[in-house]
Design an enzyme around this catalytic site. Structure first.
Site, PDB file in Angstrom:
ATOM      1  N   HIS A  12       0.828  -1.217   0.000  1.00 24.75           N
ATOM      2  CA  HIS A  12       0.000   0.000   0.000  1.00 24.75           C
ATOM      3  C   HIS A  12       0.865   1.271   0.000  1.00 24.75           C
ATOM      4  O   HIS A  12       0.536   2.259   0.663  1.00 24.75           O
ATOM      5  CB  HIS A  12      -0.996  -0.021   1.172  1.00 24.75           C
ATOM      6  CG  HIS A  12      -0.369  -0.097   2.532  1.00 24.75           C
ATOM      7  ND1 HIS A  12      -0.931  -0.791   3.581  1.00 24.75           N
ATOM      8  CD2 HIS A  12       0.777   0.434   3.033  1.00 24.75           C
ATOM      9  CE1 HIS A  12      -0.161  -0.670   4.656  1.00 24.75           C
ATOM     10  NE2 HIS A  12       0.878   0.078   4.344  1.00 24.75           N
ATOM     11  N   HIS A  59      -1.488   4.567   9.820  1.00 17.98           N
ATOM     12  CA  HIS A  59      -0.121   5.068  10.027  1.00 17.98           C
ATOM     13  C   HIS A  59      -0.186   6.388  10.795  1.00 17.98           C
ATOM     14  O   HIS A  59       0.144   7.448  10.258  1.00 17.98           O
ATOM     15  CB  HIS A  59       0.582   5.260   8.689  1.00 17.98           C
ATOM     16  CG  HIS A  59       0.657   4.033   7.822  1.00 17.98           C
ATOM     17  ND1 HIS A  59      -0.426   3.514   7.154  1.00 17.98           N
ATOM     18  CD2 HIS A  59       1.700   3.217   7.522  1.00 17.98           C
ATOM     19  CE1 HIS A  59      -0.048   2.440   6.468  1.00 17.98           C
ATOM     20  NE2 HIS A  59       1.224   2.239   6.679  1.00 17.98           N
ATOM     21  N   HIS A 193      10.385  -3.682   3.418  1.00 16.44           N
ATOM     22  CA  HIS A 193      10.766  -2.272   3.407  1.00 16.44           C
ATOM     23  C   HIS A 193      11.226  -1.785   4.764  1.00 16.44           C
ATOM     24  O   HIS A 193      10.714  -2.192   5.787  1.00 16.44           O
ATOM     25  CB  HIS A 193       9.674  -1.359   2.842  1.00 16.44           C
ATOM     26  CG  HIS A 193       8.341  -1.292   3.542  1.00 16.44           C
ATOM     27  ND1 HIS A 193       7.514  -2.367   3.748  1.00 16.44           N
ATOM     28  CD2 HIS A 193       7.666  -0.226   4.037  1.00 16.44           C
ATOM     29  CE1 HIS A 193       6.390  -1.969   4.316  1.00 16.44           C
ATOM     30  NE2 HIS A 193       6.456  -0.673   4.529  1.00 16.44           N
ATOM     31  N   GLU A 240       4.509  -5.454   8.463  1.00 19.31           N
ATOM     32  CA  GLU A 240       3.155  -5.266   7.908  1.00 19.31           C
ATOM     33  C   GLU A 240       2.631  -6.554   7.270  1.00 19.31           C
ATOM     34  O   GLU A 240       1.423  -6.739   7.147  1.00 19.31           O
ATOM     35  CB  GLU A 240       3.152  -4.143   6.867  1.00 19.31           C
ATOM     36  CG  GLU A 240       3.291  -2.755   7.479  1.00 19.31           C
ATOM     37  CD  GLU A 240       3.135  -1.633   6.450  1.00 19.31           C
ATOM     38  OE1 GLU A 240       2.933  -0.491   6.880  1.00 19.31           O
ATOM     39  OE2 GLU A 240       3.233  -1.888   5.223  1.00 19.31           O
TER      40      GLU A 240
END
Ligand code: DHB
Ligand code: FE
Length: 298
Positions: A12, A59, A193, A240
């Site tokens: 995302h 977030h 990431h 995530e």
């Protein structure tokens, strides 16, 4: 009865929302990323889910250090796009399905998952970017959405095993809802990431692709990956990916991959995308010939 007919996983990355909003999604940099979603966009025209249970993380937009729910379900009528610091994305509001959402909330709590219930919130890139990737730029999103937020931002996040078990409980909840509804479940975030520190930009293609492999078929080894392995192998934000395990757990014993896409780089990260069918012999249509696994990454 309501049925979960498919599971979709996707990264995302907020930059993909920016690319779409600014009309750059087919340029030299973003073209190959968005092209990996074309198959799914076409397929969704026929699938037409009534509701998507969208597993994502906030977030620090709706929640912050004041309140950190581990698992939270959106029971509201609608959700606006959050302002993440540069204005809200120009995307339609997300329409909820309060009746099914409250049913799932009740079923999960009675099934001993102590959900936080949200009636009002804005939704950030964690939820709106997956909608953009799957549907482009429609005037209204073509499906209702039940947001289900998982804390993967502040330690301690839930274990992968707990996420998988939550998925299993979501499936029981959906299948105990009386109305005939075509329900999809999406797991978002990842893949490898790390956005800060000396290892910023860390990408682990091999690990990511093993994770994609592990979501297909009958195995459930992924539920036992410890937090430290996500951190070490896929960077600080790789955790995530436990949200993909909620999706996988909801699909039952076996899955079949219909489409797969992996691309590096996107911003500072790797993006991954997978479309799965529950392969449970319960009479779901297994005739798709969509197996388009050619885009599986090297
Ligand atoms: C970025 C942010 C995310 O939340 C994510 O999942 C991936 C990338 C980013 O800021 O690039
Ligand atoms: Fe994220």
């Amino acid at each position: 009865m309501a049925r979960i007919t498919a599971g979709i996983a996707t990264s995302h990355v907020p930059l993909l929302g920016v690319a779409s909003d600014q009309g750059k999604d087919r340029d030299a940099y973003f073209g190959p990323i968005f092209a990996g979603y074309d198959w799914t966009r076409a397929w969704q025209q026929a699938e037409k889910p009534d509701v998507v249970i969208l597993i994502y993380n906030d977030h620090a937009s709706a929640f912050d250090m004041k309140i950190i729910p581990t698992f939270a379900i959106g029971c509201g009528e609608r959700y606006a796009s959050a302002d993440e610091g540069w204005g809200a994305r120009p995307v339609p509001d997300v329409e909820g399905h309060p009746d099914l959402a409250w049913h799932i909330a009740q079923s999960l709590v009675l099934d001993e998952f102590d959900m936080t219930i949200i009636n009002e919130m804005d939704v950030d890139h964690g939820l709106t970017v997956p909608l953009t990737m799957m549907y482009g730029k429609p005037a209204a999103w073509p499906t209702k959405v039940i947001p289900l937020a998982v804390n993967v931002v502040t330690y301690p996040p839930p274990s992968g095993n707990r996420c998988w078990a939550l998925g299993e409980a979501i499936r029981r909840a959906v299948e105990s809802y009386g109305e005939d509804l075509n329900v999809q479940i999406w797991g978002t975030g990842g893949m490898s990431h790390q956005l800060q520190g000396p290892r910023a930009g860390l990408i682990n293609r091999e690990w990511d692709n093993r994770f994609l492999d592990g979501l297909t078929g009958e195995g459930d080894d992924l539920r036992r990956i410890p937090h430290l392995e996500y951190l070490r192998e896929t960077g600080s934000e790789g955790i995530e990916m436990v949200m993909w395990l909620v999706m996988r757990g909801a699909l039952g014993k076996r899955t079949r991959a219909l489409h797969r896409h992996y691309h590096v780089p996107c911003s500072n990260t790797a993006i991954g995308h997978l479309v799965l069918r529950p392969d449970n012999g319960e009479g779901l249509d297994m005739t798709d010939d969509g197996a388009d696994l050619a885009t599986a990454a090297a």
